[in-house]
Design a protein around this motif. Sequence first.
Motif, short mmCIF file in Angstrom:
data_model
loop_
_atom_site.label_atom_id
_atom_site.label_comp_id
_atom_site.label_asym_id
_atom_site.label_seq_id
_atom_site.Cartn_x
_atom_site.Cartn_y
_atom_site.Cartn_z
N TRP A 1 36.58 33.95 26.06
CA TRP A 1 36.46 33.41 24.71
C TRP A 1 37.75 33.67 23.94
N ALA A 2 38.31 34.87 24.08
CA ALA A 2 39.55 35.21 23.39
C ALA A 2 40.71 34.35 23.88
N GLY A 3 40.71 34.04 25.17
CA GLY A 3 41.73 33.17 25.74
C GLY A 3 43.10 33.83 25.80
N GLY A 4 44.12 33.04 26.09
CA GLY A 4 45.50 33.52 26.10
C GLY A 4 45.71 34.70 27.03
N VAL A 5 46.36 35.72 26.49
CA VAL A 5 46.71 36.90 27.29
C VAL A 5 45.45 37.63 27.76
N TRP A 6 44.37 37.61 26.97
CA TRP A 6 43.14 38.30 27.36
C TRP A 6 42.50 37.63 28.57
N ALA A 7 42.48 36.30 28.57
CA ALA A 7 41.96 35.59 29.73
C ALA A 7 42.85 35.84 30.95
N MET A 8 44.15 35.87 30.71
CA MET A 8 45.09 36.16 31.80
C MET A 8 44.83 37.54 32.39
N LEU A 9 44.60 38.53 31.53
CA LEU A 9 44.34 39.89 32.00
C LEU A 9 43.08 39.93 32.85
N LEU A 10 42.02 39.26 32.38
CA LEU A 10 40.78 39.21 33.14
C LEU A 10 40.99 38.58 34.51
N VAL A 11 41.64 37.42 34.55
CA VAL A 11 41.84 36.71 35.81
C VAL A 11 42.73 37.51 36.75
N ALA A 12 43.78 38.14 36.20
CA ALA A 12 44.67 38.94 37.04
C ALA A 12 43.92 40.10 37.69
N LEU A 13 43.07 40.77 36.91
CA LEU A 13 42.31 41.91 37.45
C LEU A 13 41.28 41.46 38.50
N VAL A 14 40.56 40.39 38.19
CA VAL A 14 39.51 39.93 39.10
C VAL A 14 40.11 39.38 40.39
N THR A 15 41.15 38.55 40.27
CA THR A 15 41.76 38.01 41.49
C THR A 15 42.44 39.11 42.30
N GLY A 16 43.00 40.10 41.62
CA GLY A 16 43.56 41.23 42.35
C GLY A 16 42.50 41.98 43.13
N ALA A 17 41.34 42.21 42.49
CA ALA A 17 40.24 42.89 43.18
C ALA A 17 39.73 42.06 44.35
N MET A 18 39.63 40.75 44.15
CA MET A 18 39.17 39.87 45.23
C MET A 18 40.14 39.89 46.40
N MET A 19 41.44 39.87 46.11
CA MET A 19 42.42 39.87 47.19
C MET A 19 42.42 41.19 47.93
N TRP A 20 42.23 42.28 47.21
CA TRP A 20 42.10 43.60 47.86
C TRP A 20 40.95 43.59 48.86
N GLU A 21 39.83 43.02 48.43
CA GLU A 21 38.66 42.98 49.30
C GLU A 21 38.84 42.04 50.48
N VAL A 22 39.48 40.89 50.24
CA VAL A 22 39.77 39.97 51.35
C VAL A 22 40.63 40.66 52.39
N ARG A 23 41.65 41.37 51.92
CA ARG A 23 42.54 42.07 52.84
C ARG A 23 41.80 43.18 53.57
N SER A 24 40.93 43.88 52.84
CA SER A 24 40.15 44.96 53.45
C SER A 24 39.27 44.43 54.57
N VAL A 25 38.64 43.28 54.34
CA VAL A 25 37.74 42.71 55.34
C VAL A 25 38.51 42.19 56.54
N THR A 26 39.56 41.43 56.31
CA THR A 26 40.26 40.75 57.40
C THR A 26 41.23 41.63 58.17
N LEU A 27 41.72 42.69 57.54
CA LEU A 27 42.69 43.55 58.24
C LEU A 27 42.08 44.87 58.68
N HIS A 28 41.14 45.39 57.90
CA HIS A 28 40.62 46.72 58.17
C HIS A 28 39.11 46.73 58.42
#
Length: 279
Positions: free
Chosen positions: A33-60
């Motif tokens: 709802w806030a948009g801008g940098v706040w939406a960016m922060l949310l997406v950066a954190l969530v996609t980072g967490a998702m990528m960590w998990e993808v890497r964890s599953v596929t590599l480890h």
Amino acid sequence: MAATPGGPRRFADLGTRVASAAIAAVVGLGLLWAGGVWAMLLVALVTGAMMWEVRSVTLHGGGPCGADVTVLLAAVAGAAVAAVLVSWPAGVVWLGGALLVAAVIDLVAGRRAVVGWGVAGGAYVGAAGIGLLYLRALEPHGLVTVLWLVLVVAATDIGGYFGGRLIGGPKLWPRVSPKKTWAGLGGGVALAAVVGALLSWAIAGTHPLAVAAVSVAVALVAQGGDLAESAVKRHFGVKDAGRLLPGHGGAFDRFDGLAPAAAVMALLSWWRGASVVIW
């Protein structure tokens, strides 16, 4: 969309799922709802967490990740930052470049078997993040579009959950996801169509039948993402991608439907030149 016998036991995990989903929804929708940098922060954190998990599953195989995931985290999180602070094409360029660097690192380290998984996972997660930010930036209907998308995907999950557990019946794809049923798929698609049409009509005053058709497409894409994630986890012998959200598993488990839906919606909106929610 799971069907399990035993009366109340069918909903034994419902309280935990609702509580964790409610907390995630309040925080996530507030930042969107806030948009801008706040939406960016949310997406950066969530996609980072998702990528960590993808890497964890596929590599480890679901085990902890090491420093080798750093470039892939930079790929998806950095794409969100570039998409907001510069432009969404800059986010795409950043994502592509970082994934190329990650592939080279894997090759040099002798991890040839996971090069494709790293690139595919990063592209998938990164495209979802950029897509969501692109939709949020659409004016004057960006906020409406994102809220609509999130609620339609949530309706797909809710309709699938209750449709599968109350009706049960034939399995959708037992080899990949033994608990999912055709009744759950039907319930998810039906509720998504109703919620999507009513929400768009109430907020934007658009044609409900056209938006209902778009809602069905989003529900099917979200269900496809759910099945694709299940197939990957089954391939690597992993039950949950992570433990970030009680009752839901990790971020990749929770957003497996929203991720492809956001990417597809963004692509269609870009092609149309306007939000596909507004007719």
